[in-house]
Design a protein around this motif. Structure first.
Motif, mmCIF file in Angstrom:
data_model
loop_
_atom_site.group_PDB
_atom_site.id
_atom_site.type_symbol
_atom_site.label_atom_id
_atom_site.label_comp_id
_atom_site.label_asym_id
_atom_site.label_seq_id
_atom_site.Cartn_x
_atom_site.Cartn_y
_atom_site.Cartn_z
ATOM 1 N N ASN A 418 0.822 -1.208 0.000
ATOM 2 C CA ASN A 418 0.000 0.000 0.000
ATOM 3 C C ASN A 418 0.856 1.258 0.000
ATOM 4 O O ASN A 418 0.479 2.283 0.580
ATOM 5 C CB ASN A 418 -0.933 0.002 1.217
ATOM 6 C CG ASN A 418 -1.892 -1.161 1.229
ATOM 7 O OD1 ASN A 418 -2.955 -1.110 0.625
ATOM 8 N ND2 ASN A 418 -1.504 -2.232 1.913
ATOM 9 N N LEU A 419 1.988 1.175 -0.668
ATOM 10 C CA LEU A 419 2.952 2.266 -0.648
ATOM 11 C C LEU A 419 2.348 3.576 -1.148
ATOM 12 O O LEU A 419 2.684 4.658 -0.652
ATOM 13 C CB LEU A 419 4.169 1.887 -1.493
ATOM 14 C CG LEU A 419 5.466 2.658 -1.219
ATOM 15 C CD1 LEU A 419 5.860 2.538 0.243
ATOM 16 C CD2 LEU A 419 6.576 2.156 -2.126
ATOM 17 N N GLU A 420 1.444 3.494 -2.130
ATOM 18 C CA GLU A 420 0.878 4.696 -2.717
ATOM 19 C C GLU A 420 0.160 5.559 -1.691
ATOM 20 O O GLU A 420 0.156 6.785 -1.796
ATOM 21 C CB GLU A 420 -0.084 4.336 -3.853
ATOM 22 C CG GLU A 420 0.588 3.841 -5.111
ATOM 23 C CD GLU A 420 1.542 4.877 -5.701
ATOM 24 O OE1 GLU A 420 1.169 6.073 -5.746
ATOM 25 O OE2 GLU A 420 2.664 4.509 -6.092
ATOM 26 N N LYS A 423 2.356 8.144 0.038
ATOM 27 C CA LYS A 423 3.073 9.107 -0.801
ATOM 28 C C LYS A 423 2.337 10.438 -0.819
ATOM 29 O O LYS A 423 1.108 10.481 -0.882
ATOM 30 C CB LYS A 423 3.225 8.584 -2.227
ATOM 31 C CG LYS A 423 4.186 7.414 -2.362
ATOM 32 C CD LYS A 423 4.342 6.983 -3.817
ATOM 33 C CE LYS A 423 5.358 5.863 -3.958
ATOM 34 N NZ LYS A 423 5.516 5.443 -5.373
ATOM 35 N N THR A 424 3.091 11.522 -0.744
ATOM 36 C CA THR A 424 2.538 12.861 -0.909
ATOM 37 C C THR A 424 3.003 13.368 -2.268
ATOM 38 O O THR A 424 4.207 13.509 -2.499
ATOM 39 C CB THR A 424 3.047 13.812 0.192
ATOM 40 O OG1 THR A 424 2.679 13.277 1.463
ATOM 41 C CG2 THR A 424 2.454 15.193 0.023
ATOM 42 N N ARG A 519 8.502 18.792 -3.682
ATOM 43 C CA ARG A 519 8.762 17.522 -4.354
ATOM 44 C C ARG A 519 7.929 16.395 -3.734
ATOM 45 O O ARG A 519 7.538 16.462 -2.581
ATOM 46 C CB ARG A 519 10.248 17.172 -4.254
ATOM 47 C CG ARG A 519 11.157 18.119 -5.020
ATOM 48 C CD ARG A 519 10.948 17.988 -6.491
ATOM 49 N NE ARG A 519 11.935 18.736 -7.279
ATOM 50 C CZ ARG A 519 11.908 18.821 -8.601
ATOM 51 N NH1 ARG A 519 10.952 18.185 -9.281
ATOM 52 N NH2 ARG A 519 12.828 19.512 -9.238
ATOM 53 N N ALA A 520 7.668 15.386 -4.535
ATOM 54 C CA ALA A 520 6.941 14.215 -4.035
ATOM 55 C C ALA A 520 7.763 13.539 -2.943
ATOM 56 O O ALA A 520 8.992 13.446 -3.031
ATOM 57 C CB ALA A 520 6.676 13.240 -5.179
ATOM 58 N N THR A 521 7.061 13.109 -1.902
ATOM 59 C CA THR A 521 7.737 12.427 -0.793
ATOM 60 C C THR A 521 6.977 11.157 -0.427
ATOM 61 O O THR A 521 5.785 11.022 -0.703
ATOM 62 C CB THR A 521 7.818 13.329 0.457
ATOM 63 O OG1 THR A 521 6.489 13.689 0.862
ATOM 64 C CG2 THR A 521 8.626 14.590 0.172
ATOM 65 N N THR A 522 7.680 10.237 0.177
ATOM 66 C CA THR A 522 7.067 9.009 0.693
ATOM 67 C C THR A 522 7.391 8.908 2.173
ATOM 68 O O THR A 522 8.553 8.973 2.567
ATOM 69 C CB THR A 522 7.607 7.765 -0.040
ATOM 70 O OG1 THR A 522 7.315 7.874 -1.432
ATOM 71 C CG2 THR A 522 6.953 6.504 0.513
ATOM 72 N N GLN A 523 6.327 8.795 3.000
ATOM 73 C CA GLN A 523 6.566 8.679 4.438
ATOM 74 C C GLN A 523 7.317 7.386 4.729
ATOM 75 O O GLN A 523 6.956 6.321 4.227
ATOM 76 C CB GLN A 523 5.237 8.681 5.195
ATOM 77 C CG GLN A 523 4.486 10.004 5.139
ATOM 78 C CD GLN A 523 3.143 9.891 5.833
ATOM 79 O OE1 GLN A 523 2.191 9.364 5.283
ATOM 80 N NE2 GLN A 523 3.070 10.403 7.055
#
Length: 631
Positions: A418-420, A423-424, A519-523
């Motif tokens: 469920n990585l998506e 993501k921000t 920029r796009a980030t992933t927690q």
């Protein structure tokens, strides 16, 4: 009253209170007449029930309306022994009039007349309602108090309901001047001693170095969020890893809070939660007493049908543990289902009926079987569980899943799958300048270093489009420009933002100015682990608990008659549906007599002029209704 689905209740909505007291008899409940008008009022009062009066849904709704009205009458009959004084009734009537802005006598009389009521009839309804409420209270009072075993098991299965508030250990500096607060914050960030600065400057708690809670063994005691002003508490409790807030204005003062330790919510020990636990268990036992009382009333109920148009079929849809589940209970849960309500707004009634019969009703029946079986299962398992049927079924599921744990591999798997959701996406404010040829676009990009982008681009021969706030991939930008803004690493710093490379968009060439670019980030997993653990734990508990209950109920060998009930209903409804009439065919060679309003076939004799009664569609004499007793 909600426990047993009572329809008789008070609301400030006059339309739902007013039922006509006189009218056409439809049926009798234990000898008491219920009129067609009573039943129609109940149906019209619910937008779902009033959405269909024919076909499968119409038949369902009729069954439910009759069952609900019969229950209502039962409760009123059972409360005949309850004393309600005239003063009690007057007080309730006054409250209803005030809530509905009907204190003027004429307005009140008009409202009553519009509902087909007299003041006396309305007051009788009020008296009945108060009597039912008091009867229910008296039934609840007969419930035995919770035992220690019941309380302990309830606590064990519901620890998440008895959790302490989040708390922090921290200190604050409070001053009346914003400039001073900013200066103090700068000193804190530069390594200044927070407690010393609070002692020297704070207007609150300075005698204990700004400690939020009283000192205990030299250290501040933890405090809950309510100990701080709303804005300050929100900022401080967001620092779950500790830290210092910015300067926060609240109530004319300026606050700085240092969070030394964040204490997450945690289950209370049983001793601390016992009072609340006992309250919850006692309420369940009271609800169960009312449920049993209502079931007993329904078991002894006799219905006689006078108007066969209102004869309702309410067969047994399932059996378990020696208990019969009436079909009307299935309909009741369907009527209250939000998905069903939405479905009615999207498709025709008959199509909705087929979908509900094939999907929702089977699920409802299984849920009801589990509820009816729950008490037997709890007794067989020797569990000190209490409550209504739904409460017992939920408690059994919790018991079955009591030992479920979440492993690190469960968390890792969920995160990767469920990585998506963690993501921000990238975002920014975009202004596009489009040029006729590439050389113009390149020259503008190379020369512009700041100032008014729109004016500069227009002067250079470009056409400017304000794209506004844009999120990567939201479709506001074409694919090429979206990639240049949010994916490319060759942005050129210009002014307060950045310029993209020149990209071809259709037959033109564009360069975009991007401000406030994020920029796009992933927690990282560490930041969302607690959230994932709760989600995974909930899912696993639901699966294990559901399987446990299903296994226990299956051992009782319940019977599910839904398919038989639905087949019989479809056959009955189809048989009762109006048959299409075939137009009469004139005898060859004989001219048809011109229509005169009569349906009499032409025979060569002039037709008698039509009267108010159709010539050939005189209704058959009505067969006297035979009183029917519900099974």
């Amino acid at each position: 009253m909600l426990v047993v689905g009572m329809a008789y209740q008070f609301t400030p909505n006059l339309g739902s209170l007013f039922n006509r007291q006189t009218g056409t008899p439809a049926l009798k409940v234990n000898g008491e007449t219920v009129t067609v008008e009573d039943l129609e009022a109940l149906r019209r009062g619910n937008p779902v029930l009033s959405s269909a009066d024919s076909g499968l849904l119409g038949d369902d709704f009729k069954t439910y309306v009759v069952a609900q009205k019969a229950r209502q009458v039962l409760y009123i009959q059972a409360a005949k022994d309850i004393d309600v004084s005239r003063n009690d009734v007057n007080a309730e009537v006054t409250k209803v009039r005030e809530q509905n802005n009907l204190t003027d006598n004429k307005a009140w009389t008009d409202a009553l007349q519009g509902a087909g009521l007299t003041d006396a009839a309305f007051r009788k309804q009020v008296r009945d309602g108060l009597a039912v409420q008091r009867k229910v209270d008296s039934i609840k009072a007969t419930a035995a108090p919770a035992t220690d075993a019941e309380a302990q098991l309830y606590y064990t299965l519901n620890k998440d309901n008895f959790v302490s508030d989040a708390r922090i250990v921290g200190r604050q500096i409070v001053v009346a001047d914003e400039a001073k607060a900013k200066s103090l914050l700068a000193q804190v960030k530069a390594g200044g001693d927070f407690a010393a600065l609070a002692t020297a400057n704070s207007t609150e708690n300075k005698d204990r170095g700004g400690a939020l809670g009283p000192l205990e063994n030299g250290a501040p005691r933890p405090v809950a969020q309510v100990a701080l002003p709303a804005e300050v508490g929100t900022a401080a409790f967001a620092l779950t890893e500790g830290g210092v807030t910015d300067v926060i204005k609240s109530g004319g003062k300026f606050y700085i809070v240092k969070v030394e330790k964040f204490l997450a919510p945690a289950p209370k020990p049983f001793a601390d939660a016992k009072t609340d636990v006992l309250t919850a268990v006692n309420e369940q036992k009271k609800n169960a007493a009312v449920e049993v009382w209502g079931d007993k009333l329904a078991a002894d109920m006799k219905i006689e049908y006078i108007d066969l148009n209102w004869k309702a079929e309410d067969p047994t849809v399932a059996k378990v543990s020696g208990q019969n589940i009436p079909y009307s209970e299935v309909i009741g849960q369907v009527v209250g289902n939000e998905q069903f309500t939405g479905l009615l707004q999207q498709v025709p009634a008959e199509q909705a009926a087929q979908l509900v019969n094939g999907i929702l009703k089977p699920q409802v029946v299984q849920s009801l079987i589990q509820g009816y079986a729950a008490r037997t299962v709890a007794q067989d398992q020797k569990l000190a569980l209490v409550g209504t049927r739904p409460e017992l079924a939920a408690a059994l599921a919790a018991y079955g899943a009591r030992d479920v744990q979440v492993t690190d591999s469960d968390v890792q798997k969920y995160y990767q799958e469920n990585l998506e959701q963690f993501k921000t996406p990238a975002s920014g404010t975009v202004t596009e300048a489009s040029f006729k040829d590439r050389a113009q676009a390149v020259a503008f990009r190379n020369s512009w270093t700041g100032g008014n982008f729109t004016q500069a681009a227009t002067k250079a021969g470009g056409t400017v489009s304000e794209r506004g706030a844009v999120t990567g991939g939201d479709g506001k930008l074409g694919e090429e420009l979206n990639a240049a803004v949010f994916t490319a690493t060759t942005l050129k710093t210009a002014g307060d933002g950045s310029l993209t490379d020149v990209v071809q968009v259709g037959t033109r060439y564009s360069v975009a100015y991007v401000a406030d670019l994020k920029r796009a980030t992933t927690q990282p997993l560490s930041a969302v682990r607690a959230q994932i653990e709760q989600q995974v734990l909930g899912t696993k508990k639901n699966e294990v608990g559901t399987a446990f209950v299903a296994k226990q109920v299956a051992a009782l060998k319940p019977t599910d008659n839904l398919k038989t009930v639905l087949a019989a209903q479809e056959k009955r409804v189809t048989a009762a549906a109006p048959k299409p009439t075939t137009p009469a065919t004139p005898t060859p060679g004989t001219p048809a007599t011109p229509a005169t309003g009569s349906d009499t076939p032409a025979t060569g004799t002039p037709a008698t002029p039509a009267t108010d009664t159709p010539a050939t569609e005189t209704p058959a004499p009505e067969t006297p209704a035979t009183p029917a007793e519900t099974p």
